[in-house]
Design an enzyme around this catalytic site. Structure first.
Site, short mmCIF file in Angstrom:
data_model
loop_
_atom_site.label_atom_id
_atom_site.label_comp_id
_atom_site.label_asym_id
_atom_site.label_seq_id
_atom_site.Cartn_x
_atom_site.Cartn_y
_atom_site.Cartn_z
N GLY A 208 0.82 -1.21 0.00
CA GLY A 208 0.00 0.00 0.00
C GLY A 208 0.85 1.25 0.00
O GLY A 208 2.05 1.19 -0.27
N ASN A 209 0.24 2.37 0.29
CA ASN A 209 0.97 3.63 0.35
C ASN A 209 0.36 4.52 1.43
O ASN A 209 -0.65 4.16 2.04
CB ASN A 209 0.99 4.32 -1.02
CG ASN A 209 -0.40 4.66 -1.48
OD1 ASN A 209 -1.07 5.52 -0.91
ND2 ASN A 209 -0.86 3.96 -2.53
N ARG A 210 0.98 5.68 1.65
CA ARG A 210 0.63 6.50 2.82
C ARG A 210 -0.44 7.54 2.53
O ARG A 210 -0.66 8.41 3.36
CB ARG A 210 1.90 7.17 3.35
CG ARG A 210 2.88 6.17 3.91
CD ARG A 210 4.23 6.80 4.14
NE ARG A 210 4.18 7.91 5.09
CZ ARG A 210 5.16 8.78 5.29
NH1 ARG A 210 6.27 8.67 4.58
NH2 ARG A 210 5.03 9.75 6.16
N SER A 211 -1.09 7.49 1.40
CA SER A 211 -2.09 8.52 1.12
C SER A 211 -3.27 8.43 2.08
O SER A 211 -3.85 7.37 2.29
CB SER A 211 -2.59 8.37 -0.32
OG SER A 211 -3.62 9.31 -0.55
N ALA A 275 -3.47 7.93 -4.86
CA ALA A 275 -2.15 7.35 -5.04
C ALA A 275 -2.38 5.92 -5.53
O ALA A 275 -2.78 5.05 -4.75
CB ALA A 275 -1.38 7.36 -3.73
#
Ligand code: CTP
Length: 403
Positions: A208-211, A275
């Protein structure tokens, strides 16, 4: 610290004004609550006095020596009327001054935001709609009411939006003026993607990502306040939907691509604030990967996902505006804007909103700053402000470019 007058009219939603008051004082503002006499039948003056730290009066005969009916309006930086009942809208449109709140509305030089709440029939009545049009024509912001459960078992348009949404939008007007919530997206259909996709590795793990999705939420909230019909394709964001916005939840990049492509077919604007993963695991294990077992991976093979933004640009209907986002850091090959300009050309979108994320800036923070690059070569700096203020600036860059 700004001086906010919170006008409260007599409707059941007056209880939500206490929460709005709390949001304003927590943001550091000095709030003077001016209820109508009817509002005090729903919420006592003591509640407003305790939460604001200021005295509460409703009539023009109190503190006559201070000429309160003139001074409160004259010295305010923002007036927010929430809830604004059908009766208050009518009295304000008629220019009456029959209590302290309407007198304040007549003496205020600052922006005024009305937050209507009433039964659907009252909201839709031509008399109310005419009053709303009159107030808007004079430069006041009149937010659309939320759709949902009303006082009784009925539901429809007429609900007071959640205090968090109102506080965020009032903050935009306070910082940027009433023009930041002009009705310039009326009749427009807007699709926004937000959040961060998650690509499964196995049934319990993902890449995943930090958005946080907060910038996309702000874009949706502000677009709806500016009159647009808004669809928010949201990847893994737990937040409740901003009022007036339809949320389509998605998980993976593939799901986001399907949802955005379908919703974009008849949109005037598509904003890709999500993102989106550039890679996903080549295969997601059907059962949990275990340490030491036969399923323990040596490495994770990745494959490229589709570039949704680039696809949208290729397949868009005539006149549709496509806006991309880029979170960039400078490096040996160029600074943030050099990378961003190359990305704008590569993706072929009309506008690119560039965030400088060097040193972990932006992610998950309430504030943001950006540069909006346009295909025509222009660059608009959006100064640091709340994500809603940044959203308003982005829409102001979009509107003049709409067909
Ligand atoms: N985007 C997209 N589909 C992807 C990846 C990104 O639509 N598979 C969109 C994002 O929503 C954003 C824009 O493309 O609006 C820029 O994303 P970014 O990841 O910065 O672009 P990339 O082309 O992946 O560039 P980089 O190589 O710098 O990661």
């Amino acid at each position: 610290m700004s001086r906010i007058v919170l006008g409260v009219a007599g409707g059941v939603a007056a209880y939500k004004a206490a929460l709005l008051l709390r949001a304003f004082t927590e943001a550091g503002h000095d709030v003077r609550v001016v209820p109508t006499p009817a509002a005090l039948r729903f919420v006592g003056a003591a509640t407003f006095e305790a939460l604001s730290g200021n005295p509460v009066t409703t009539d023009v005969w109190a503190d006559v020596d201070e000429v309160a009916h003139v001074r409160i309006g004259q010295t305010a930086d923002l007036v927010v009327a929430a809830p604004a009942t059908a009766d208050l809208l009518a009295r304000a449109a008629a220019g009456r001054a029959d209590d302290l709140l309407t007198a304040t509305l007549l003496t205020a030089h600052c922006p005024v935001v009305f937050v209507p709440a009433m039964h659907t029939e009252m909201w839709l009545h031509p008399a109310t709609q005419d009053n709303v049009a009159t107030l808007r024509r004079r430069g006041s912001v009149v937010l659309p009411p939320a759709v949902g459960r009303l006082t009784g078992p009925d539901s429809g348009p007429g609900r007071l939006p959640e205090p968090g949404d109102v506080a965020a939008l009032a903050g935009v007007v306070l910082g940027c003026g009433a023009g930041a919530l002009a009705r310039d997206l009326e009749g427009r259909r807007v699709v926004i993607s937000a959040g961060g996709t998650r690509e499964p590795l196995d049934p319990v793990r993902y890449l995943g990502n930090r958005s946080s999705g907060r910038q996309g939420w702000a874009l949706a909230r502000v677009a709806a306040a500016r009159g647009a019909e808004v669809v928010l394709v949201a990847a893994n964001v737990e937040e409740p939907a901003p009022f007036g916005v339809r949320v389509v939840p998605v998980g993976t990049a593939k799901e986001l691509r399907v949802a955005v492509t379908a919703e974009a077919a008849d949109a005037d604007v598509v904003v890709m604030a999500a993102a989106v993963a550039d890679f996903r695991p080549a295969a997601a294990a059907g059962t949990k990967l275990k340490k030491g077992g036969a399923s323990e991976p040596d490495a994770v093979a990745l494959v490229r996902t589709a570039d949704v933004l680039a696809e949208l640009v290729q397949t868009r209907p005539a006149g549709q505006l496509v806006v991309g986002f880029a979170a960039e850091t400078g490096d040996d090959e160029g600074d943030v804007l050099t990378h961003a300009r190359a990305k704008l050309v590569r993706k072929g979108c009309d506008l690119l909103v560039v965030n400088d994320v060097s040193g972990g800036r932006v992610f998950g923070r309430p504030d943001n700053a950006a540069v909006v690059l346009a295909a025509d070569g222009s660059a608009t700096e959006v100064p640091e402000g709340s994500k809603d203020a940044v959203a308003a600036a982005i829409w102001s860059a979009v509107v003049p470019r709409l067909a």
